[in-house]
Design a protein around this motif. Sequence first.
Motif, PDB file in Angstrom:
ATOM      1  N   ASP A   5       2.214   3.313   3.068  1.00 49.73           N
ATOM      2  CA  ASP A   5       1.171   4.295   2.756  1.00 49.73           C
ATOM      3  C   ASP A   5       1.836   5.485   2.046  1.00 49.73           C
ATOM      4  N   HIS A  13      -5.203  -1.142   5.788  1.00 47.18           N
ATOM      5  CA  HIS A  13      -5.448  -0.763   7.186  1.00 47.18           C
ATOM      6  C   HIS A  13      -6.217  -1.802   8.013  1.00 47.18           C
ATOM      7  N   HIS A  52       0.852  -1.204   0.000  1.00 49.20           N
ATOM      8  CA  HIS A  52       0.000   0.000   0.000  1.00 49.20           C
ATOM      9  C   HIS A  52       0.884   1.250   0.000  1.00 49.20           C
ATOM     10  N   HIS A  86       1.265   5.436  -1.915  1.00 43.84           N
ATOM     11  CA  HIS A  86       0.704   6.524  -2.747  1.00 43.84           C
ATOM     12  C   HIS A  86       1.873   7.325  -3.313  1.00 43.84           C
ATOM     13  N   HIS A 117      -8.937   1.456   0.559  1.00 45.65           N
ATOM     14  CA  HIS A 117      -8.747   1.670   1.997  1.00 45.65           C
ATOM     15  C   HIS A 117      -9.979   1.148   2.720  1.00 45.65           C
TER      16      HIS A 117
HETATM   17 FE    FE Z   1      -3.364   5.006   1.929  1.00 45.30          FE
END
Ligand code: FE
Length: 447
Positions: A311, A260, A67, A69, A223
Motif C-alpha cells: 500500500d 484489501h 498495490h 501508492h 480499493h
Molecule cells: Fe491503497
Amino acid sequence: MNKKLLIPKEIITADRGRNIFKNHAIEISDSNIERILPFEKELLNNYNGEIFFAGGLTVIPGFIQTHIHLCQTLFRGLADDLPLLDWLQQKIFPFEKAHNKNSLRISASLGINELILGGTTTILDMGTINHQEVIFEELTNSGIKAFAGKCMMDENDLFPSFKADTKDELERTYQLAKTFHQTSGGRINYGFAPRFVLSCSEALLKETVEMMKDFPGSIFHTHSSENKNEIAEVRKRYKKENIEYLNSISALHDHTVLAHCVHVNEEEIHLLKNKDARVAHCPSSNLKLGSGIANIPRYLKEGISVSLGADGAPCNNNLNAFVEMRLASLIQKPIHGASAMDAETTFRMATIEGAKALHLQNKTGSIEAGKKADLVFLNLKEYDQPLNEENVYSKIVYSASKQNVVHVMSEGEWIVKDGTSLIYNNEELYKKGKAELRELLKRVEEQ
Ligand code: FE
Ligand code: GUN
C-alpha cells in the motif's frame, strides 16, 4: 547479444515444480533467462559474456507488489494512527492535492528506490489525480516493471475540492493509457485506477470498464471493502455490498485487482471466485489503519488469486515485501492455527502469484527459461545458525528482510549492486525529498 552467466549458491525458482537448484548457473541473454544449467568448471572456459560469481548467495524471483501508492511516499510518518476515512480526509487527500510535478517526482523516486533496494521488481501502482505522467516517467527510467494509472476521482464527500470533472478524468485517462500502455518493450502497462467506489460516480466506473476494452492486457485496479465505514457508505448509496456493486456494473473480472477485501460476505466470496477477480492483500496497512484482517486462508481455499502489497508509505510505514510476507503469515495463525499460511505459500504469494494476478506469469514471477531475468540475490547466512541450513522459505519469510538483499536485476540489467541503488543516489533523493516536502506542506496550509 549480451550474455551473462550467474553462479549462485542456490536458485529458488518458484516454478510449478517448486524446484530449488544447487550447483547450478543461470544463463541470461539480453533481458531473458536463457537456461538454468548444472554448473561445471568447463563452462567458464572461453565464456563470451559476463561471469558473475555469487557463491554464498540465494537467488529468488523479484518480488511483485500488487498495490502501491508511489505518490504517498513523501507522506510517511505524517498520517499515523488514524482510521481510513479520517486518514484520507485529514491527511492524504490534502497532501495529494498539494503535489506539484517536482514533489510528485521525488515521491515516486523515493518509493521506487525503496522498492528495488528491498527486492521488488514489479508493482501495480494506484497513481494520483494530477501530473500522472511524472510517475510514468520515473517508472520508465527506473527499470522496474509496472502497471500504473492515473487515480480517478469525480466525487469526494470527504474533501470536496479534491476531485475532477467526470469527462476530464476519462479523457485524461484515455490519453495516458494511449501514451503509456505497453511501452518500454512491454515493461510498462496501464492499470486503470478508479480510487474506490466512494470517490467515483457510476458513470465514471462504467465508462472505465468500457475504456479498458481498447487496451487489451490492462488492469482495473481499485480499493474495495477495506473498512467498515466505507462499506456502510457504499451500502447506503447503492443498497449493495461493495464487491456486489462492482459486479453489478461489470467491473469484476479476471483483469480486476481489488486492494484489501477485508470486509466481504459469503456472496462476495463467491463472486470473487466465479469472476476470477484478484485480491491484493495488504496486511501492514490493514493492521495500521485498524481496518481488520482479511480471510486469506479462506480465499486460498476457494482458489481465489491473492497477492501482496505494501500500500502507501503513510499507512504502513514501509514498502518492504519481507514485512508483508512475514505479517501475511503471522496474522492468520492466531485465527486459523499455526499451520495456516506456511512460509512457502506466502513466498509464492509475493512472487509467482503476484505475476499471475497481473497476467504476467509468462514474463516474470519465477526463475525459468524464457522469462525475464528479474532476480534478487539474498545473503541469508546469518540465519543458517545453528541448524536452519535447509528450510530456505522459512529463512526468507520469517527471518530475512531488506538488509539481506545484495543485488537486484530487472530484465537482465543490474539495478542494485552490493546493496546500492544503481538508479538513484540515496543522499540526493533524501535532500530533494525534504526540500520538496517543506514546500508541499506550505501549500497544504494555504489550501
Ligand atoms: Fe491503497
Ligand atoms: N481507499 C481510498 N484511497 C485509499 C488510499 O489512498 N489508501 C488506502 N489504504 N485506502 C484507500
